[in-house]
Design an enzyme around this catalytic site. Structure first.
Site, PDB file in Angstrom:
ATOM      1  N   MET A 104      56.369  90.707 161.735  1.00  0.00           N
ATOM      2  CA  MET A 104      57.282  91.259 162.743  1.00  0.00           C
ATOM      3  C   MET A 104      56.483  91.701 163.966  1.00  0.00           C
ATOM      4  O   MET A 104      56.963  92.498 164.777  1.00  0.00           O
ATOM      5  CB  MET A 104      58.071  92.430 162.160  1.00  0.00           C
TER       6      MET A 104
ATOM      7  N   HIS B  18      47.278  92.081 159.090  1.00  0.00           N
ATOM      8  CA  HIS B  18      47.836  90.751 159.409  1.00  0.00           C
ATOM      9  C   HIS B  18      46.715  89.730 159.593  1.00  0.00           C
ATOM     10  O   HIS B  18      46.833  88.578 159.194  1.00  0.00           O
ATOM     11  CB  HIS B  18      48.667  90.811 160.697  1.00  0.00           C
TER      12      HIS B  18
ATOM     13  N   ASP C 224      53.620  95.497 150.767  1.00  0.00           N
ATOM     14  CA  ASP C 224      55.064  95.403 150.517  1.00  0.00           C
ATOM     15  C   ASP C 224      55.264  94.683 149.173  1.00  0.00           C
ATOM     16  O   ASP C 224      55.737  93.548 149.129  1.00  0.00           O
ATOM     17  CB  ASP C 224      55.739  94.662 151.672  1.00  0.00           C
TER      18      ASP C 224
ATOM     19  N   VAL D 254      45.028  96.008 153.161  1.00  0.00           N
ATOM     20  CA  VAL D 254      43.843  96.407 153.940  1.00  0.00           C
ATOM     21  C   VAL D 254      44.011  97.888 154.289  1.00  0.00           C
ATOM     22  O   VAL D 254      45.091  98.316 154.709  1.00  0.00           O
ATOM     23  CB  VAL D 254      43.716  95.559 155.224  1.00  0.00           C
TER      24      VAL D 254
ATOM     25  N   SER E 261      52.091  98.777 160.711  1.00  0.00           N
ATOM     26  CA  SER E 261      52.505  98.919 162.109  1.00  0.00           C
ATOM     27  C   SER E 261      53.157 100.284 162.325  1.00  0.00           C
ATOM     28  O   SER E 261      53.133 100.830 163.428  1.00  0.00           O
ATOM     29  CB  SER E 261      53.498  97.816 162.475  1.00  0.00           C
ATOM     30  N   ARG E 262      53.730 100.845 161.271  1.00  0.00           N
ATOM     31  CA  ARG E 262      54.433 102.131 161.397  1.00  0.00           C
ATOM     32  C   ARG E 262      53.468 103.317 161.470  1.00  0.00           C
ATOM     33  O   ARG E 262      53.902 104.426 161.799  1.00  0.00           O
ATOM     34  CB  ARG E 262      55.432 102.303 160.260  1.00  0.00           C
TER      35      ARG E 262
END
Ligand code: PAF
Length: 287
Positions: A30, A37, A150, A180, A190-191
């Site tokens: 996203m 990533h 996730d 990681v 990202s959050r």
């Protein structure tokens, strides 16, 4: 590296990337990319001839009161990071391309999507399964890479691929890549960008308390007591709420009262400041 926003050019680009019989990997994201990533991209590059990454903030996987509007969007920076890692193609559809007017199909995976994040975020995994199935159909990769952070999402996607008899990619070609972590153990996300410096320092309580609970469980302490200790440690360490902290079978995600012969996983979601953080770690099985 090409960045593509609509379907016909995507199909042409994919066909040309595979023209010599090359294998193609997909890394769905996203955006708001970080080192986690990049690890997925490197693993994809190691295993496939060509690598595509998708960047799409999927509205269908956000609840009404969630952070869809606030979710960081930085397409140009993300594109530069992916180009530097040697990604061949970035698929960045608009919402209208992904869900054109009249769009009416939903994929719902039961079982593994129930409980944990599925209970806390109703509809979330329908949104994930639906968009990932569409991404697979659009890019038709031989393999795909997802972060193990996730863990439940990975189980949902594998179940979906198996149940729908997908062949691009086959369920067995859906690879999980180890989480990681920052130097203090916090899982990259990202959050994490939502955290103030003080909250960011406190957030390291999460992996620390999880490791302590796992050590206690592996030493034979009662699982419920170890998890109660974990909850208290999080609340004392600056978290405002613990959404769940559970021991589950690592593959089926069935709840476990204690570790047994099959691999087990401790999964946690907790809130700190504006962020909802999730993490999971293996718990040694008892043979
Ligand atoms: O993990 C994510 O970033 C998203 O849930 C995914 C798999 C790209 C689907 O939107």
């Amino acid at each position: 590296m090409q960045m593509i926003h609509s379907l016909d050019p995507l199909r042409r680009a994919v066909a040309s990337l595979r023209a010599g019989g090359e294998t193609l990997a997909l890394v769905p994201t996203m955006g708001a990319l970080h080192e986690g990533h990049m690890t997925l991209v490197r693993e994809a590059r190691r295993r496939a001839d060509r690598v595509a990454a998708s960047i799409f903030v999927n509205p269908r996987q956000f609840g009404a009161n969630e952070d869809l509007a606030a979710y960081p969007r930085q397409l140009e920076r993300d594109g530069a990071m992916l180009a530097a890692e040697g990604v061949d193609l970035v698929w960045a559809p608009t919402v209208e391309v992904m869900y054109p007017a009249g769009y009416a199909t939903n994929i719902s995976v039961s079982g593994v999507s129930e409980g944990l994040c599925g209970a806390a975020r109703p509809g979330h995994f329908d949104g994930v399964a639906t968009v990932v199935c569409k991404l697979f159909q659009q890019v038709l990769p031989d393999m795909a890479f997802f972060g193990e952070k996730d863990w439940q999402q990975l189980a949902v996607i594998r179940r979906m691929a198996r149940d729908l008899d997908l062949s691009r990619p086959f369920a067995d070609a859906i690879h999980g890549v180890a989480t990681v972590r920052e130097e203090d153990g916090l899982a990259m996300s990202s959050r994490n960008a939502y955290l103030t410096p003080a909250e960011r320092a406190q957030a390291a309580t999460l992996p620390r308390a999880m490791r302590q609970a796992i050590a206690a469980i592996e030493a034979g302490q009662d699982t419920a007591a170890a998890i109660a200790g974990l909850r208290l440690a999080l609340l004392a360490g600056g978290f405002s709420a613990v959404e769940y902290a559970e021991l589950r079978d690592a593959a089926s995600l069935a709840p476990l009262a204690a570790p047994g012969p099959a691999p087990a996983r401790l999964l946690v979601a907790a809130r700190i400041g504006k962020a909802r953080l999730i993490d999971n770690m293996p718990v040694a099985n008892i043979t």
